[in-house]
Design a protein around this motif. Structure first.
Motif, PDB file in Angstrom:
ATOM      1  N   ALA A 363       1.151  -1.133  -0.115  1.00 50.65           N
ATOM      2  CA  ALA A 363      -0.292  -0.080   0.170  1.00 50.65           C
ATOM      3  C   ALA A 363       0.980   1.039  -0.156  1.00 50.65           C
ATOM      4  O   ALA A 363       0.672   2.732  -0.748  1.00 50.65           O
ATOM      5  CB  ALA A 363      -0.539   0.205   1.460  1.00 50.65           C
ATOM      6  N   TYR A 364       2.031   0.925   1.195  1.00 55.54           N
ATOM      7  CA  TYR A 364       2.909   2.307   0.717  1.00 55.54           C
ATOM      8  C   TYR A 364       3.365   2.720  -0.761  1.00 55.54           C
ATOM      9  O   TYR A 364       2.995   4.086  -0.138  1.00 55.54           O
ATOM     10  CB  TYR A 364       3.810   2.490   1.817  1.00 55.54           C
ATOM     11  CG  TYR A 364       5.277   3.018   2.059  1.00 55.54           C
ATOM     12  CD1 TYR A 364       4.677   4.252   2.560  1.00 55.54           C
ATOM     13  CD2 TYR A 364       6.211   3.543   1.131  1.00 55.54           C
ATOM     14  CE1 TYR A 364       5.586   4.809   3.297  1.00 55.54           C
ATOM     15  CE2 TYR A 364       6.780   4.904   1.569  1.00 55.54           C
ATOM     16  CZ  TYR A 364       6.176   5.719   2.565  1.00 55.54           C
ATOM     17  OH  TYR A 364       7.872   6.885   2.361  1.00 55.54           O
ATOM     18  N   TYR A 365       3.753   2.411  -1.987  1.00 49.41           N
ATOM     19  CA  TYR A 365       4.314   2.070  -3.067  1.00 49.41           C
ATOM     20  C   TYR A 365       3.092   2.434  -3.678  1.00 49.41           C
ATOM     21  O   TYR A 365       3.283   2.150  -5.119  1.00 49.41           O
ATOM     22  CB  TYR A 365       5.042   1.747  -2.943  1.00 49.41           C
ATOM     23  CG  TYR A 365       6.538   1.509  -2.583  1.00 49.41           C
ATOM     24  CD1 TYR A 365       6.716   3.091  -2.413  1.00 49.41           C
ATOM     25  CD2 TYR A 365       7.432   0.688  -1.935  1.00 49.41           C
ATOM     26  CE1 TYR A 365       8.100   2.947  -2.150  1.00 49.41           C
ATOM     27  CE2 TYR A 365       8.589   1.204  -1.010  1.00 49.41           C
ATOM     28  CZ  TYR A 365       8.602   2.271  -1.293  1.00 49.41           C
ATOM     29  OH  TYR A 365       9.773   3.137  -0.732  1.00 49.41           O
ATOM     30  N   LEU A 366       1.669   2.162  -3.369  1.00 52.66           N
ATOM     31  CA  LEU A 366       0.971   1.803  -4.519  1.00 52.66           C
ATOM     32  C   LEU A 366       0.901   2.731  -5.153  1.00 52.66           C
ATOM     33  O   LEU A 366       0.337   2.821  -6.911  1.00 52.66           O
ATOM     34  CB  LEU A 366      -0.891   2.223  -3.932  1.00 52.66           C
ATOM     35  CG  LEU A 366      -1.935   1.457  -4.716  1.00 52.66           C
ATOM     36  CD1 LEU A 366      -1.851   0.255  -4.949  1.00 52.66           C
ATOM     37  CD2 LEU A 366      -2.662   1.547  -3.338  1.00 52.66           C
ATOM     38  N   THR A 367       1.351   4.145  -5.585  1.00 50.82           N
ATOM     39  CA  THR A 367       0.937   5.306  -6.281  1.00 50.82           C
ATOM     40  C   THR A 367       2.010   5.955  -6.455  1.00 50.82           C
ATOM     41  O   THR A 367       2.462   7.329  -7.355  1.00 50.82           O
ATOM     42  CB  THR A 367      -0.124   6.465  -6.269  1.00 50.82           C
ATOM     43  OG1 THR A 367       0.419   6.810  -4.802  1.00 50.82           O
ATOM     44  CG2 THR A 367      -1.095   5.833  -5.542  1.00 50.82           C
ATOM     45  N   GLU A 368       3.338   4.901  -5.862  1.00 51.96           N
ATOM     46  CA  GLU A 368       4.220   5.600  -6.944  1.00 51.96           C
ATOM     47  C   GLU A 368       5.091   5.679  -7.684  1.00 51.96           C
ATOM     48  O   GLU A 368       4.352   4.833  -9.144  1.00 51.96           O
ATOM     49  CB  GLU A 368       5.710   5.037  -5.323  1.00 51.96           C
ATOM     50  CG  GLU A 368       6.034   5.913  -4.694  1.00 51.96           C
ATOM     51  CD  GLU A 368       5.809   6.859  -4.135  1.00 51.96           C
ATOM     52  OE1 GLU A 368       7.553   6.639  -4.578  1.00 51.96           O
ATOM     53  OE2 GLU A 368       5.739   7.763  -4.083  1.00 51.96           O
ATOM     54  N   SER A 369       5.567   6.301  -8.919  1.00 47.24           N
ATOM     55  CA  SER A 369       6.072   6.191  -9.650  1.00 47.24           C
ATOM     56  C   SER A 369       7.060   4.758  -9.851  1.00 47.24           C
ATOM     57  O   SER A 369       8.344   4.686  -9.004  1.00 47.24           O
ATOM     58  CB  SER A 369       6.982   7.403 -10.607  1.00 47.24           C
ATOM     59  OG  SER A 369       7.842   8.237 -10.008  1.00 47.24           O
ATOM     60  N   VAL A 370       7.776   4.768 -11.429  1.00 47.77           N
ATOM     61  CA  VAL A 370       9.154   3.960 -11.556  1.00 47.77           C
ATOM     62  C   VAL A 370      10.342   3.579 -10.859  1.00 47.77           C
ATOM     63  O   VAL A 370      10.976   2.998 -10.121  1.00 47.77           O
ATOM     64  CB  VAL A 370       9.161   2.989 -12.726  1.00 47.77           C
ATOM     65  CG1 VAL A 370       8.025   3.299 -13.619  1.00 47.77           C
ATOM     66  CG2 VAL A 370       9.774   4.713 -13.634  1.00 47.77           C
ATOM     67  N   LEU A 371      10.355   5.056 -10.435  1.00 51.25           N
ATOM     68  CA  LEU A 371      11.687   5.391  -9.358  1.00 51.25           C
ATOM     69  C   LEU A 371      11.749   5.613  -7.602  1.00 51.25           C
ATOM     70  O   LEU A 371      12.462   5.252  -7.709  1.00 51.25           O
ATOM     71  CB  LEU A 371      12.143   6.929  -9.778  1.00 51.25           C
ATOM     72  CG  LEU A 371      13.252   7.477 -11.291  1.00 51.25           C
ATOM     73  CD1 LEU A 371      13.120   8.540 -11.546  1.00 51.25           C
ATOM     74  CD2 LEU A 371      13.822   5.849 -10.738  1.00 51.25           C
ATOM     75  N   GLY A 372      10.379   5.227  -7.458  1.00 52.05           N
ATOM     76  CA  GLY A 372       9.820   5.499  -5.915  1.00 52.05           C
ATOM     77  C   GLY A 372      10.455   6.065  -5.373  1.00 52.05           C
ATOM     78  O   GLY A 372      10.589   7.417  -6.007  1.00 52.05           O
ATOM     79  N   GLU A 373      10.798   6.082  -3.865  1.00 52.33           N
ATOM     80  CA  GLU A 373      11.492   6.963  -2.962  1.00 52.33           C
ATOM     81  C   GLU A 373      12.707   6.314  -3.326  1.00 52.33           C
ATOM     82  O   GLU A 373      13.517   7.850  -2.497  1.00 52.33           O
ATOM     83  CB  GLU A 373      11.439   6.414  -2.307  1.00 52.33           C
ATOM     84  CG  GLU A 373      10.118   6.607  -0.840  1.00 52.33           C
ATOM     85  CD  GLU A 373       9.260   6.550  -0.399  1.00 52.33           C
ATOM     86  OE1 GLU A 373       9.594   7.217   0.472  1.00 52.33           O
ATOM     87  OE2 GLU A 373       9.964   5.327   0.456  1.00 52.33           O
ATOM     88  N   SER A 374      13.255   6.295  -4.684  1.00 49.52           N
ATOM     89  CA  SER A 374      15.301   6.478  -5.148  1.00 49.52           C
ATOM     90  C   SER A 374      15.405   7.874  -4.947  1.00 49.52           C
ATOM     91  O   SER A 374      16.552   8.662  -5.403  1.00 49.52           O
ATOM     92  CB  SER A 374      15.491   5.638  -5.631  1.00 49.52           C
ATOM     93  OG  SER A 374      15.010   6.287  -6.970  1.00 49.52           O
TER      94      SER A 374
END
Length: 404
Positions: A363-374
């Motif tokens: 759920a934490y990364y449900l709406t993140e882009s392909v780069l995520g939190e990097s």
């Protein structure tokens, strides 16, 4: 801090005039004054920081973008490895206590010594003694602060268990997540999505089930010696943990990982050694010393070494917030190990809680882009303010084919 030629290590990030794609490894030594656009190639080349990045545009955002990448699954597995490392260190600490040896500051000292020997040794190899010495003079104060927070976080959390119940100490450890979110919002300009807050809440709910099952089964540590003192120590330790996590995430986004770990270990060794000499002298004299104790200390040190070596990569790939919620599964792994080592029994709520925490990760990364939190918000739109190394978004922007 950014190099472009062999020279001095600067305390600030400087920009270079050109970045060659596909040259971005943490094996590259950070040296130089940033005044030239000349580059080197090969194993002796500097790690690139700053400059004009010929970046590959990130694709348009869609739901589940990050969850479909290989990097997410690497992050998920890496988080569980870190949780297992923490669980193993807790297990070895329990075994030491069973043997009559309780020297929390002293037993952690060996970890800092080993980390310092490996990572400071490699940093000196890359920089040379002169540039390493200048690093201590120019940036040493930053790493001293990081090491101080790390050492005190370890010390006060362990100290808390002497006075309060395990249940109380674990509940207060949630404060580390709160500290991370607040510091990231205010100082690192991180803006969390609603799905990320939801993911954190789901993970916390799963952890709540674990704690509830501990309370039901009576495995929460029994009566406490001084609950107020213990809870205050746990609160202080969790605060130091949260601050050190955020600061380490910031530093490894701008500097080579081996430099950060080496400096953390160097200053941590001095701080922890001094603290152990002051507070652990009585415990050291009354401790039991035999072959089993030596083996437990070796195991404890080995697990912490792996943890401290992998954590900087995890901070680059994700964030301090996700780091802390990943460690919540450590309680589940602790019981799994406890079944074999301490003959504990798994309560029926444990598997449910574990699944809930893992679902919170998704759920934490449900709406993140392909780069995520990097992709760190404090480094600029093209990450031009950061280092181009393993695990960084800038490396992936320069080289779309790499996974991390």
């Amino acid at each position: 801090m950014a190099p472009s030629k062999q020279g001095e290590v600067e305390p600030v990030i400087l920009e270079t005039t050109h970045v060659r794609p596909k040259k971005s490894d943490d094996d590259y030594a950070a040296s130089g004054d940033g005044s030239s656009g000349n580059e080197q190639t090969g194993p002796g080349a500097p790690e690139v920081v700053g400059g004009d990045v010929d970046a590959v545009p990130e694709k348009k955002w869609r739901w589940l973008d990050y969850l479909t990448t290989k990097q997410f699954w690497i992050v998920l597995v890496l988080g569980q490895i870190l949780a297992l490392c923490i669980t193993a260190t807790n297990t070895f600490s329990g075994l030491l206590a069973d043997e009559g040896t309780s020297i929390p500051a002293f037993q952690t000292f060996f970890n800092y010594v080993l980390l310092n020997a490996v990572y400071s040794g490699y940093t000196i190899y890359r920089y040379g003694f002169k540039k390493w010495g200048k690093l201590l003079l120019t940036d040493g104060w930053r790493y001293f602060i990081l090491a101080f927070m790390d050492v005190e976080g370890n010390y006060f959390v362990v100290l808390a268990y002497r006075y309060t119940t395990i249940l109380s100490a674990q509940l207060i450890n949630f404060w580390a997540i709160v500290i991370v979110v607040i510091v990231s919002l205010i100082f690192l300009h991180v803006r969390y999505h609603l799905a990320q807050y939801l993911g954190i809440l789901i993970c916390v709910g799963g952890m709540g089930l674990l704690l509830a099952s501990d309370h039901i089964t009576g495995s929460n540590g029994g009566p406490s010696l001084d609950p107020l003192k213990g809870d205050l120590f746990a609160l202080l330790g969790a605060t130091f943990y949260g601050l050190s996590n955020c600061f380490e995430e910031f530093l490894v986004s701008k500097r080579p990982m081996y430099e950060v770990v080496g400096q953390l270990a160097f200053w941590g060794m001095l701080i922890n050694g001094t603290q152990a000499g002051i507070f652990d002298r009585a415990s050291f004299r009354t401790a039991t010393w035999n072959g089993a104790v030596a083996g437990y200390i070796v195991g404890y040190t080995a697990m912490l070494f792996i943890f401290y070596s992998l954590a900087p990569l995890f901070f680059r790939l994700t964030s301090a917030a996700f780091f802390n919620i990943s460690l919540l599964t450590g309680n589940f792994w602790g019981v799994v190990i406890g079944v074999q080592v301490f003959h504990l029994h798994i309560h029926w709520m444990y598997p449910i809680a574990f699944v809930l925490i893992i679902l919170g990760h998704f759920a934490y990364y449900l709406t993140e882009s392909v780069l995520g939190e990097s992709k760190k918000p404090w480094l600029g739109a093209e990450q031009e303010g950061g280092v181009s190394g393993v695990g960084t978004a800038r490396r992936r922007l320069e080289n779309p084919d790499v996974i991390v």
